[in-house]
Design an enzyme around this catalytic site. Structure first.
Site, PDB file in Angstrom:
ATOM      1  N   GLY A  82      45.902 -12.044  68.003  1.00  0.00           N
ATOM      2  CA  GLY A  82      44.848 -12.876  68.282  1.00  0.00           C
ATOM      3  C   GLY A  82      43.662 -12.069  68.502  1.00  0.00           C
ATOM      4  O   GLY A  82      42.879 -12.446  69.282  1.00  0.00           O
ATOM      5  N   THR A 115      40.905 -11.740  66.869  1.00  0.00           N
ATOM      6  CA  THR A 115      39.564 -12.045  66.679  1.00  0.00           C
ATOM      7  C   THR A 115      39.069 -13.329  67.429  1.00  0.00           C
ATOM      8  O   THR A 115      37.983 -13.833  67.391  1.00  0.00           O
ATOM      9  CB  THR A 115      39.686 -12.412  65.119  1.00  0.00           C
ATOM     10  N   HIS A 149      45.103 -13.490  85.255  1.00  0.00           N
ATOM     11  CA  HIS A 149      44.127 -12.488  85.241  1.00  0.00           C
ATOM     12  C   HIS A 149      43.486 -12.461  86.895  1.00  0.00           C
ATOM     13  O   HIS A 149      42.662 -11.333  87.166  1.00  0.00           O
ATOM     14  CB  HIS A 149      43.069 -12.788  84.291  1.00  0.00           C
ATOM     15  N   ARG A 199      28.705 -21.263  90.611  1.00  0.00           N
ATOM     16  CA  ARG A 199      29.899 -20.436  90.238  1.00  0.00           C
ATOM     17  C   ARG A 199      30.310 -19.733  91.299  1.00  0.00           C
ATOM     18  O   ARG A 199      29.600 -18.840  91.704  1.00  0.00           O
ATOM     19  CB  ARG A 199      29.721 -19.920  88.867  1.00  0.00           C
ATOM     20  N   HIS A 209      45.988 -19.490  89.301  1.00  0.00           N
ATOM     21  CA  HIS A 209      45.284 -18.501  89.838  1.00  0.00           C
ATOM     22  C   HIS A 209      45.243 -18.882  91.413  1.00  0.00           C
ATOM     23  O   HIS A 209      45.584 -17.976  92.200  1.00  0.00           O
ATOM     24  CB  HIS A 209      43.682 -18.805  89.386  1.00  0.00           C
ATOM     25  N   LYS A 267      48.684 -17.002  80.116  1.00  0.00           N
ATOM     26  CA  LYS A 267      48.840 -18.530  80.325  1.00  0.00           C
ATOM     27  C   LYS A 267      48.340 -19.397  79.453  1.00  0.00           C
ATOM     28  O   LYS A 267      47.278 -18.999  78.791  1.00  0.00           O
ATOM     29  CB  LYS A 267      48.459 -18.559  81.921  1.00  0.00           C
ATOM     30  N   ARG A 274      38.722 -18.272 102.198  1.00  0.00           N
ATOM     31  CA  ARG A 274      38.104 -18.121 103.560  1.00  0.00           C
ATOM     32  C   ARG A 274      39.275 -18.529 104.652  1.00  0.00           C
ATOM     33  O   ARG A 274      39.750 -19.666 104.585  1.00  0.00           O
ATOM     34  CB  ARG A 274      36.801 -19.131 103.783  1.00  0.00           C
ATOM     35  N   GLU A 290      33.240 -23.869  89.391  1.00  0.00           N
ATOM     36  CA  GLU A 290      32.692 -23.487  88.049  1.00  0.00           C
ATOM     37  C   GLU A 290      31.374 -24.228  87.721  1.00  0.00           C
ATOM     38  O   GLU A 290      31.466 -25.691  88.284  1.00  0.00           O
ATOM     39  CB  GLU A 290      33.684 -23.427  86.918  1.00  0.00           C
ATOM     40  N   ASP A 341      38.457 -15.538  71.022  1.00  0.00           N
ATOM     41  CA  ASP A 341      37.579 -15.643  72.194  1.00  0.00           C
ATOM     42  C   ASP A 341      38.082 -14.519  73.152  1.00  0.00           C
ATOM     43  O   ASP A 341      37.070 -13.709  73.565  1.00  0.00           O
ATOM     44  CB  ASP A 341      37.807 -17.024  72.760  1.00  0.00           C
TER      45      ASP A 341
HETATM   46  C1  BG6 Z   1      40.762 -19.427  83.142  1.00  0.00           C
HETATM   47  C2  BG6 Z   1      40.730 -20.828  82.918  1.00  0.00           C
HETATM   48  O1  BG6 Z   1      42.002 -18.908  83.490  1.00  0.00           O
HETATM   49  O2  BG6 Z   1      39.889 -18.891  84.120  1.00  0.00           O
HETATM   50  C3  BG6 Z   1      39.224 -21.199  82.557  1.00  0.00           C
HETATM   51  O3  BG6 Z   1      41.410 -21.218  81.727  1.00  0.00           O
HETATM   52  C4  BG6 Z   1      38.213 -20.777  83.699  1.00  0.00           C
HETATM   53  O4  BG6 Z   1      39.142 -22.603  82.656  1.00  0.00           O
HETATM   54  C5  BG6 Z   1      38.433 -19.204  83.881  1.00  0.00           C
HETATM   55  O5  BG6 Z   1      37.104 -20.890  83.369  1.00  0.00           O
HETATM   56  C6  BG6 Z   1      37.681 -18.599  85.162  1.00  0.00           C
HETATM   57  O6  BG6 Z   1      38.043 -17.320  85.207  1.00  0.00           O
HETATM   58  P1  BG6 Z   1      36.936 -16.372  85.687  1.00  0.00           P
HETATM   59  O7  BG6 Z   1      37.427 -14.828  85.791  1.00  0.00           O
HETATM   60  O8  BG6 Z   1      35.436 -16.737  84.963  1.00  0.00           O
HETATM   61  O9  BG6 Z   1      36.546 -16.717  87.327  1.00  0.00           O
END
Ligand code: BG6
Length: 804
Positions: free
Chosen positions: A44, A46, A216, A377, A279, A186, A382, A255, A48
């Protein structure tokens, strides 16, 4: 220029290239000095994610490892045809950057090497995989290298996982002595069942130790610092990190972007599957788990995490508030070509209240919140400590580092927001934290900046010396086999076990619409009490007109009517529950006044949960000290099992009220370490307990539900026992798991002074209609056999069940 993909056919060109690279590699390492050759295959390549982060992460790996003994090749692969793929990759490689502290000349040199070591190839059929494997072997042999291993990074949609895994396993594994690592992104399933399926499928191709499941967020510097911070500050935190001192914990990812362009993914996962299940849950575990002695042991960390998962209190519908930004529906219609009548129930915002039932955290609210199209964002954890002090001096004399009347908090600031980057903040009136000074530095003052109600100067604040992207960190951990930054299968499944029931219960919930951005105002603020969370404000009427201007709940009075010749109370769920709770309390007060005690038999399942919560929270006059609690039915599982009805009662009611323990009568489904064995005579024992304690075996009130198949208690259609006869308590079989059950019989139910049947939700509509029309046919519909001999039966149905 991209290197040619087929090494064997271009050995001459490769010799030249090797020579060039060799020269560039710090003094030309001799082949025998090399620790081995590593092939990285980016699937994958190429897409995003690859373009935004993964190529940069691979370049970073090369920057760190070049010249340290390994040789590398990077194979970008996708389904895109070779020419187009090469063009895309060439552009991506051109845009790669070095860390700020790398000299420009050195950066250009390393980048050129990396470009030469990278290729694009189309990888589609099993033959393509075989050809790739052969090319790697030929290259390794030709260069006189040893193969160290292969990393396959799956940056592809999960539906493609199985085929790719099969091809790798059958045609592209490295030879003996070399390792294989597959990296999976994921989503890993969308509920417990699908995650399990995926795990089984992948497990047939790879060993667990070969798989690296990426979240991540575990690569974010601040998140990765939570355990080390707890470890290095054990002394200060030991006394503080518990329910006696922590007021609440907030785990937040807000976000501003929305889901445009990703609605096909988002429709399947929503914000809970996209962010909370992974996450935010991982962060929750890092905060809540017991701290292992050795935090570098992945086994110990995993073991402690799983223990924390087990202590999570099950989520109910009332544990969540959900919302959807207003433009979402239109985006879905456009992107997925849906008609104008299409309504999506997918939440793009969720606020969840989590409780952890262990000694450390009991009673501490953990708030998890995430959403798209919000006003800023930012991500943070906390930990707010309890304010247990009274300060005698006036506020103007408070000294931030000493006053216990100022807020005390620890904040793991993941990034963005007012601060603009990652940081760890500790209120000065708590303690001075210790962080590794080689990698963390004190944040410089930013006059005027306030965070969580206090100026930045009120905190000890640290940020990373060198900010690094999460993917670069994780790629380096994959290379160094640091599995503690990845999601183990048991961890993954435990998380889905936790989230799946909530997802199920929200499946038909209409999310609150919100306009998006700053205009959201206070619309998404929420409040919690006990285990229940709700929006603080009523919905905006112009935003939420209801199904074709249907009246709002408050427009209705509780409706009184008849159902099967007995009184029917019908209302919106909240009012219905309030009414039922009021009626139960009234019955309790009456019974205690007359007989000195109240015998209440309760059903399990999800419908009564809201009732239990209502009773626990809003009924301070309830004579709990004189109430005996019985179970209408029970699943044959240990009493501590989350599936046990007793557990539900314990979590939502018993924990919050003072019923003497000798007045609590769980069903004896677990005797002599066996579950519902006939010879253990559990049913007889419960019957005896009833006969001994309940006058005439006549409960003051029995609360029942009605299943979609017409079952009640654990008396199912065609049950050979429990519908008539002398037995008060019977063992039965349910069509769904867990199959073995213990239940009160219809005769003992019908001896009660009062029977209340609670029926809620649209799913009950059909059976409610059917049962309204049938006579007394308990064998077909056990609920139709509920007719108290001399007591009173009342039906409590919400509008969804009653009116559809
Ligand atoms: C991803 C989600 O795992 O994490 C996205 O699929 C989300 O929807 C992104 O925008 C947020 O990650 P970061 O690193 O920009 O906070």
């Amino acid at each position: 220029m991209l290197a040619e993909p087929h090494f064997t056919r271009h050995a001459g060109a490769w010799n030249m290239l090797t020579a060039a690279v060799c020269v560039a590699l710090l003094g030309c390492l001799q082949a025998q000095e090399l620790q081995g050759h590593v092939s990285v295959i980016l699937l994958g390549a190429t897409g995003d994610l690859a373009r935004k982060y993964l190529w940069q992460g691979l370049f970073q790996l090369y920057l760190e490892e070049a010249g340290k003994g390994h040789s590398f090749r990077f194979h970008g692969t996708a389904l895109t045809n070779t020419k187009q793929g090469q063009e895309i990759i060439a552009k991506v490689l051109e845009s790669l950057s070095c860390p700020r502290d790398t000299a420009p000349g050195r950066c250009a040199e390393l980048k050129a090497q990396f470009q030469q070591l990278s290729e694009y190839r189309r990888l589609k059929t099993p033959e393509d995989y075989l050809a790739l494997s052969k090319d790697i072997e030929a290259w390794v042999q030709h260069e006189g290298l040893q193969e160290a291993g292969r990393i396959f990074y799956f940056s592809v949609p999960p539906f493609a996982y199985a085929d790719i895994a099969r091809s790798i396993n059958s045609s592209c594994r490295p030879g003996p002595g070399a390792w294989l690592r597959v990296v999976l992104e994921k989503p890993f399933g969308h509920d417990h069942r699908s995650a399990q399926q995926l795990a089984t499928e992948l497990g047939s191709f790879f060993q667990e130790e070969e798989m690296y499941r990426v979240d991540h967020y575990l690569g974010k510097q601040v998140v990765a610092q939570i355990l080390p911070f707890r470890d290095q500050n054990r002394k200060a935190l030991d006394g503080l990190w518990n329910r006696h001192h922590v007021e609440r914990v907030e785990i937040i990812m807000k976000e501003t972007v929305d889901a445009e362009g990703r609605t096909s993914f988002y429709e399947e996962y929503g914000v809970i599957g996209d962010v909370l299940q992974n996450h935010l849950t991982e962060i929750l575990m890092l905060v809540a788990m017991e701290l292992p002695l050795d935090i570098s042991s992945s086994e110990a960390v995993l073991g402690h995490k799983l223990q924390a998962f087990r202590a999570l209190r099950g989520l109910q519908r009332g544990s969540a508030v959900v919302g959807q930004y207003q433009a979402y529906r239109g985006q879905v219609r456009r992107e997925l070509q849906k008609p104008d009548s299409f309504h999506s129930l997918t939440p793009t915002f969720a606020g969840i209240l989590v409780h952890i039932d262990n000694l450390r955290w009991e009673g501490v609210p953990f708030i998890l919140m995430s959403g798209k199209a919000l006003d800023e964002r930012v991500g943070y954890v906390r930990i707010l400590f309890k304010d247990q002090a009274y300060c005698a001096q006036s506020e103007k004399r408070w000294v931030p580092a000493q006053s216990h009347c100022l807020p005390q908090q620890i904040i793991f600031y993941i990034g963005h927001g007012e601060l603009g980057g990652p940081a760890v903040l500790v209120s000065r009136n708590l303690f001075r934290p210790s962080l590794p000074s080689a990698s963390w530095k004190e944040v410089e003052g930013q006059p005027g900046l306030r965070l969580f109600g206090r100026p930045l100067s009120d905190y000890y604040a640290y940020s990373p010396v060198r900010e690094q992207d999460a993917y670069s960190i994780l790629i380096s951990h994959i290379f160094h086999r640091r599995k503690d930054s990845f999601i183990a299968m048991e961890n993954l499944l435990a998380s889905w076990v936790f989230w799946t029931p909530l997802l199920d219960s929200l499946a038909h919930e209409v999310p609150r619409l919100y306009p998006g951005g700053a205009e959201n105002g206070h619309l998404l603020d929420f409040e919690f009490s006990g285990s229940h969370v709700s929006f603080s404000q009523p919905p905006l009427e112009q935003l939420v007109p209801g199904p074709d201007s249907a009246p709002m709940p408050s427009d209705f009075q509780v409706l009184g009517a008849k159902y099967r010749d007995s009184p029917l109370i019908s209302a919106w769920p909240e009012e219905l529950i309030a009414r039922l709770a009021g009626d139960i309390e009234a019955a309790a007060v009456r019974a205690v006044r007359r007989f000195g005690e109240f015998h209440l038999a309760l059903s399990g399942g999800s419908s009564p949960v809201a009732l239990f919560q209502q009773l626990a929270m809003g009924h301070y006059g309830f004579p709990w000290a004189h109430t005996h609690l019985w179970l209408v039915d029970e699943r044959c599982v240990p009493l501590w099992d989350p599936e046990s009805n007793f557990q539900g009662l314990q979590a939502h009611l018993l924990q919050h009220v003072r019923v003497p323990y000798y007045n609590i009568h769980p069903m004896p489904v677990h005797r002599r370490q066996r579950l519902c064995a006939e010879e253990d005579q559990g049913a007889q024992a419960y019957a005896e307990e009833i006969s001994t304690l309940v006058t005439n075996s006549s409960f003051d009130l029995v609360l029942l539900g009605m299943g979609t198949d017409g079952h009640t208690a654990s008396l199912f259609p065609q049950s050979p026992v429990g519908l008539d006869g002398e037995q008060l308590v019977v063992l039965t079989t349910s069509p769904s798991s867990p199959r073995r059950r213990m239940s009160l019989s219809l005769p003992v139910i019908n001896r009660a002074r009062q029977v209340a049947v609670l029926v809620m939700g649209r799913m009950k509509r059909e059976i409610a209609l059917l049962v309204s029309r049938v006579g007394r046919e308990p064998r077909k519909w056990p609920i139709s056999g509920v007719r108290p001999d001399s007591g009173q039966l009342v039906w409590y149905m919400d509008y969804d069940a009653f009116l559809g």
